[in-house]
Design a protein around this motif. Structure first.
Motif, mmCIF file in Angstrom:
data_model
loop_
_atom_site.group_PDB
_atom_site.id
_atom_site.type_symbol
_atom_site.label_atom_id
_atom_site.label_comp_id
_atom_site.label_asym_id
_atom_site.label_seq_id
_atom_site.Cartn_x
_atom_site.Cartn_y
_atom_site.Cartn_z
ATOM 1 N N ILE A 69 0.866 -1.180 0.000
ATOM 2 C CA ILE A 69 0.000 0.000 0.000
ATOM 3 C C ILE A 69 0.901 1.227 0.000
ATOM 4 O O ILE A 69 1.897 1.278 0.724
ATOM 5 N N HIS A 70 0.548 2.233 -0.818
ATOM 6 C CA HIS A 70 1.333 3.472 -0.877
ATOM 7 C C HIS A 70 0.404 4.670 -0.713
ATOM 8 O O HIS A 70 -0.808 4.538 -0.831
ATOM 9 N N THR A 71 0.998 5.829 -0.442
ATOM 10 C CA THR A 71 0.220 7.063 -0.328
ATOM 11 C C THR A 71 0.609 8.085 -1.400
ATOM 12 O O THR A 71 0.438 9.283 -1.199
ATOM 13 N N LEU A 72 1.113 7.607 -2.510
ATOM 14 C CA LEU A 72 1.387 8.504 -3.638
ATOM 15 C C LEU A 72 0.079 9.169 -4.050
ATOM 16 O O LEU A 72 -0.923 8.499 -4.237
ATOM 17 N N CYS A 73 0.063 10.472 -4.123
ATOM 18 C CA CYS A 73 -1.133 11.266 -4.469
ATOM 19 C C CYS A 73 -2.236 11.190 -3.415
ATOM 20 O O CYS A 73 -3.397 11.444 -3.703
ATOM 21 N N VAL A 74 -1.872 10.840 -2.183
ATOM 22 C CA VAL A 74 -2.809 10.877 -1.054
ATOM 23 C C VAL A 74 -2.276 11.956 -0.108
ATOM 24 O O VAL A 74 -1.228 11.770 0.514
ATOM 25 N N PRO A 75 -2.988 13.101 0.017
ATOM 26 C CA PRO A 75 -2.444 14.241 0.763
ATOM 27 C C PRO A 75 -2.698 14.227 2.268
ATOM 28 O O PRO A 75 -2.588 15.258 2.918
ATOM 29 N N PHE A 76 -3.043 13.077 2.829
ATOM 30 C CA PHE A 76 -3.291 12.976 4.263
ATOM 31 C C PHE A 76 -2.758 11.630 4.754
ATOM 32 O O PHE A 76 -2.649 10.676 3.986
ATOM 33 N N PRO A 77 -2.393 11.541 6.040
ATOM 34 C CA PRO A 77 -1.859 10.275 6.564
ATOM 35 C C PRO A 77 -2.962 9.227 6.699
ATOM 36 O O PRO A 77 -4.129 9.555 6.904
ATOM 37 N N LEU A 78 -2.554 7.973 6.607
ATOM 38 C CA LEU A 78 -3.491 6.852 6.711
ATOM 39 C C LEU A 78 -3.011 5.851 7.752
ATOM 40 O O LEU A 78 -1.813 5.620 7.887
ATOM 41 N N ASP A 79 -3.959 5.226 8.444
ATOM 42 C CA ASP A 79 -3.692 4.013 9.203
ATOM 43 C C ASP A 79 -4.074 2.856 8.300
ATOM 44 O O ASP A 79 -5.158 2.871 7.689
ATOM 45 N N GLN A 107 -2.381 -8.754 10.935
ATOM 46 C CA GLN A 107 -1.002 -9.178 10.703
ATOM 47 C C GLN A 107 -0.024 -8.035 10.943
ATOM 48 O O GLN A 107 1.088 -8.240 11.408
ATOM 49 N N ARG A 108 -0.483 -6.834 10.598
ATOM 50 C CA ARG A 108 0.367 -5.650 10.753
ATOM 51 C C ARG A 108 -0.512 -4.415 10.707
ATOM 52 O O ARG A 108 -1.529 -4.395 10.013
ATOM 53 N N THR A 109 -0.119 -3.362 11.417
ATOM 54 C CA THR A 109 -0.714 -2.036 11.270
ATOM 55 C C THR A 109 0.417 -1.049 11.032
ATOM 56 O O THR A 109 1.549 -1.271 11.472
ATOM 57 N N ALA A 110 0.101 0.028 10.340
ATOM 58 C CA ALA A 110 1.097 1.078 10.101
ATOM 59 C C ALA A 110 0.375 2.388 9.851
ATOM 60 O O ALA A 110 -0.732 2.399 9.313
ATOM 61 N N GLU A 155 -7.839 0.594 4.898
ATOM 62 C CA GLU A 155 -7.268 1.931 5.122
ATOM 63 C C GLU A 155 -8.258 2.776 5.911
ATOM 64 O O GLU A 155 -9.460 2.761 5.626
ATOM 65 N N PHE A 156 -7.735 3.520 6.891
ATOM 66 C CA PHE A 156 -8.527 4.379 7.768
ATOM 67 C C PHE A 156 -7.842 5.742 7.881
ATOM 68 O O PHE A 156 -6.645 5.863 7.610
ATOM 69 N N PRO A 157 -8.553 6.762 8.397
ATOM 70 C CA PRO A 157 -7.878 8.006 8.758
ATOM 71 C C PRO A 157 -6.829 7.725 9.845
ATOM 72 O O PRO A 157 -7.027 6.852 10.697
ATOM 73 N N ALA A 158 -5.729 8.445 9.809
ATOM 74 C CA ALA A 158 -4.670 8.264 10.809
ATOM 75 C C ALA A 158 -5.228 8.431 12.213
ATOM 76 O O ALA A 158 -6.049 9.315 12.469
ATOM 77 N N GLY A 159 -4.801 7.549 13.119
ATOM 78 C CA GLY A 159 -5.243 7.577 14.506
ATOM 79 C C GLY A 159 -6.328 6.563 14.819
ATOM 80 O O GLY A 159 -6.534 6.214 15.980
ATOM 81 N N THR A 160 -7.004 6.072 13.801
ATOM 82 C CA THR A 160 -8.109 5.125 14.011
ATOM 83 C C THR A 160 -7.629 3.836 14.653
ATOM 84 O O THR A 160 -8.324 3.245 15.480
ATOM 85 N N LEU A 161 -6.450 3.372 14.288
ATOM 86 C CA LEU A 161 -5.968 2.076 14.765
ATOM 87 C C LEU A 161 -5.169 2.145 16.063
ATOM 88 O O LEU A 161 -4.545 1.159 16.447
ATOM 89 N N ASP A 162 -5.198 3.290 16.750
ATOM 90 C CA ASP A 162 -4.526 3.384 18.055
ATOM 91 C C ASP A 162 -5.083 2.294 18.970
ATOM 92 O O ASP A 162 -6.300 2.159 19.127
ATOM 93 N N GLY A 163 -4.223 1.474 19.542
ATOM 94 C CA GLY A 163 -4.647 0.400 20.428
ATOM 95 C C GLY A 163 -4.912 -0.923 19.734
ATOM 96 O O GLY A 163 -5.134 -1.931 20.388
ATOM 97 N N ILE A 165 -10.375 -8.073 13.489
ATOM 98 C CA ILE A 165 -11.175 -6.965 12.949
ATOM 99 C C ILE A 165 -12.174 -7.572 11.978
ATOM 100 O O ILE A 165 -11.796 -8.296 11.046
ATOM 101 N N ARG A 166 -13.462 -7.291 12.218
ATOM 102 C CA ARG A 166 -14.529 -7.821 11.364
ATOM 103 C C ARG A 166 -15.104 -6.729 10.476
ATOM 104 O O ARG A 166 -15.303 -5.603 10.913
ATOM 105 N N ILE A 167 -15.394 -7.105 9.249
ATOM 106 C CA ILE A 167 -16.095 -6.215 8.320
ATOM 107 C C ILE A 167 -17.513 -6.765 8.223
ATOM 108 O O ILE A 167 -17.735 -7.853 7.717
#
Length: 111
Positions: free
Chosen positions: A52-62, A72-75, A93-101, A108-110
């Motif tokens: 996963i990349h953030t090329l052309c994404v102007p905000f941070p992501l979780d 398996q991993r969060t970043a 992908e979520f807004p940054a800060g969503t995956l705190d904790g 995680i269920r969808i």
């Protein structure tokens, strides 16, 4: 649809699925923002190394890489230049800060 942590905490209520090759390739590129309760789910159907990349994404992501709903991993990826990889059958992908904790081994269920 919503995304729920195994603690019962709702991580997102506004959920999109990127199922086709075009929507998976575009992801969140070229969007100016996303709502606080948003998630973009990339369902792949089989486990493989997923980048996963953030090329052309102007905000941070979780970002959360899942195998059979197990984390398996969060970043947190920086805008414009973030990149992460892990084995997964789904990536969310979520807004940054969503995956705190949220930690590796959590569920995680969808829904």
């Amino acid at each position: 649809m919503r995304v729920v942590h195994d603690s019962g905490r709702v991580l997102a209520t506004e959920v999109e699925r990127a199922e086709g090759l075009l929507s998976q390739g575009r992801g969140l590129m070229f969007r100016r923002s996303i709502p606080d309760d948003y998630a973009l789910v990339f369902p792949f159907g089989r486990q493989a190394r997923r980048g996963i990349h953030t090329l052309c994404v102007p905000f941070p992501l979780d970002v959360c890489w899942l195998c059979d709903d197990v984390v398996q991993r969060t970043a947190t990826l920086a805008p414009w230049r973030g990149y992460g990889r892990a084995i997964a059958d789904a990536v969310v992908e979520f807004p940054a800060g969503t995956l705190d904790g949220v930690e590796r081994g959590d569920r995680i269920r969808i829904e």
